[in-house]
Design an enzyme around this catalytic site. Structure first.
Site, mmCIF file in Angstrom:
data_model
loop_
_atom_site.group_PDB
_atom_site.id
_atom_site.type_symbol
_atom_site.label_atom_id
_atom_site.label_comp_id
_atom_site.label_asym_id
_atom_site.label_seq_id
_atom_site.Cartn_x
_atom_site.Cartn_y
_atom_site.Cartn_z
ATOM 1 N N GLY B 55 37.542 15.136 54.767
ATOM 2 C CA GLY B 55 38.680 14.946 55.666
ATOM 3 C C GLY B 55 39.882 15.819 55.400
ATOM 4 O O GLY B 55 40.914 15.685 56.060
ATOM 5 N N VAL B 65 39.836 38.592 42.015
ATOM 6 C CA VAL B 65 41.274 38.514 41.697
ATOM 7 C C VAL B 65 41.742 39.614 40.756
ATOM 8 O O VAL B 65 42.940 39.853 40.621
ATOM 9 C CB VAL B 65 41.652 37.132 41.091
ATOM 10 N N TYR B 156 41.444 36.439 25.369
ATOM 11 C CA TYR B 156 41.801 35.256 26.170
ATOM 12 C C TYR B 156 43.174 34.711 25.748
ATOM 13 O O TYR B 156 44.015 34.384 26.599
ATOM 14 C CB TYR B 156 40.708 34.201 25.980
ATOM 15 N N LYS B 160 46.403 34.437 28.132
ATOM 16 C CA LYS B 160 46.971 33.118 28.417
ATOM 17 C C LYS B 160 48.415 33.002 27.922
ATOM 18 O O LYS B 160 49.242 32.339 28.561
ATOM 19 C CB LYS B 160 46.088 32.029 27.805
#
Lengths: 85, 248
Positions: B55, B65, B156, B160
């Protein structure tokens, strides 16, 4: 090509971008001191000028040029110079 | 608490699975139109389809990206279709783990580009209409690894941690336009990414968590949805650890 003069087109962009009245956008008006712009507004104005006057400017307005554009008149004569050259 | 979202459109990267998908579903459940971005057409397509089936309003968009030109083109098209993307959640991320001494340049660059540069590409591409509208929410999904580090994740961890610096600088630049920029830093969350870990590593990892368990994707999504809401309008430049207490 627009039928409007460079002055009118510059004025229109400034009125839209800075939410000011047409009467305030005089050739002597300084973006920072008279028209209430901040640094982010100036960047957005330059981008809007580049978009509107891409035929006249032929490319981007370099940082070294954009920092000299302090008044409405500075912008109009800059674009006229570029269009002529 | 009832959260307010008035006619908002969100874009969530890495929305095909894991944390991104949970965020997309959570926003859609609040009535937000969601654009689900992932690299593979089938992945974001399935996420959008699932939201519509329950819905909500969702569209799928397949973009790499890490590809600056592809993201710029996607942003241009999006702003023709939607006028303004009000909420951007930079969640897409990959890992290429390995000890620094054996890490290849490719493993370093891939992780930096997909996790960190992507935040710059999307934020730059979608920021202008937000500044005009004087409303915006940018939420960057970092990691506990960006705060406390982790052996085998120099790439990483750098990406981050970079997202946190990116967030703070951007938050200061756009604060005058009523746009907030925040970080959510998940710890160990049950996703495909952490399922790849061996059982031994998972058991050891859970021991490092004061709350003694892995988190659920919904526990990250609820923080993001709050930060995206009207109610979170006075919060910017912050990093929220949702990690069972790992970083404190």
């Amino acid at each position: 090509m627009s039928d409007k003069s460079i002055e009118e087109r510059v004025q229109e962009i400034i009125v839209n971008q800075l939410n000011v009245n047409e009467e305030q956008v005089t050739p002597q008006a300084s973006f920072l001191d008279d028209l209430g712009a901040d640094s982010l507004d100036l960047v957005e104005l330059v981008m809007a000028f580049e978009e509107e006057f891409k035929d006249e400017i032929k490319g981007e307005i370099p940082e070294s040029d954009s920092e000299k554009l302090q008044t409405v008149g500075d912008v109009v004569s800059y674009i006229k110079d570029k269009a002529a050259g | 608490m009832k959260l307010t979202f008035e006619n908002k459109t969100a874009l969530v990267t890495g929305a095909g699975r894991g944390i991104g998908r949970a965020i997309a579903e959570s926003l859609a459940a609040e009535g937000v139109r969601v654009i689900c971005v992932s690299k593979s057409e089938s992945s974001c397509g399935a996420a959008a389809e699932a939201i519509r089936a329950s819905g909500g309003q969702a569209e799928a968009l397949a973009v790499d990206v890490a590809d600056s030109a592809a993201v710029a083109a996607a942003c241009e098209q999006l702003l023709k279709d939607y006028e303004c993307i009000d909420i951007v959640v930079n969640n897409a991320g990959i890992t290429r783990d390995g000890l620094l001494l054996r890490m290849s340049d490719a493993d370093w660059m891939d992780v930096i580009n997909t996790n960190l540069s992507s935040c710059f590409f999307w934020t730059k591409g979608l920021l202008r209409p937000m500044t005009r509208k004087r409303w915006g929410r940018i939420i960057n999904i970092s990691s506990v690894v960006g705060i406390i580090g982790n052996p085998g994740q120099a790439n990483y961890g750098a990406a981050k941690a970079g997202m946190i610096g990116f967030t703070k600088s951007t938050a200061r630049e756009v604060a005058s336009r009523n746009i907030t920029v925040n970080v959510v830093a998940p710890g160990f969350i049950e996703t495909d990414m952490t399922n790849e870990l061996s059982d031994t590593v998972k058991t050891e990892a859970a021991k490092m968590v004061p709350l003694k368990r892995f988190g659920q994707t919904s526990e990250i999504a609820s923080m993001c949805t709050f930060l995206a809401s009207e109610e979170a309008g006075y919060i910017t430049g912050q990093t929220f650890s949702v990690d069972g207490g790992m970083a404190m």
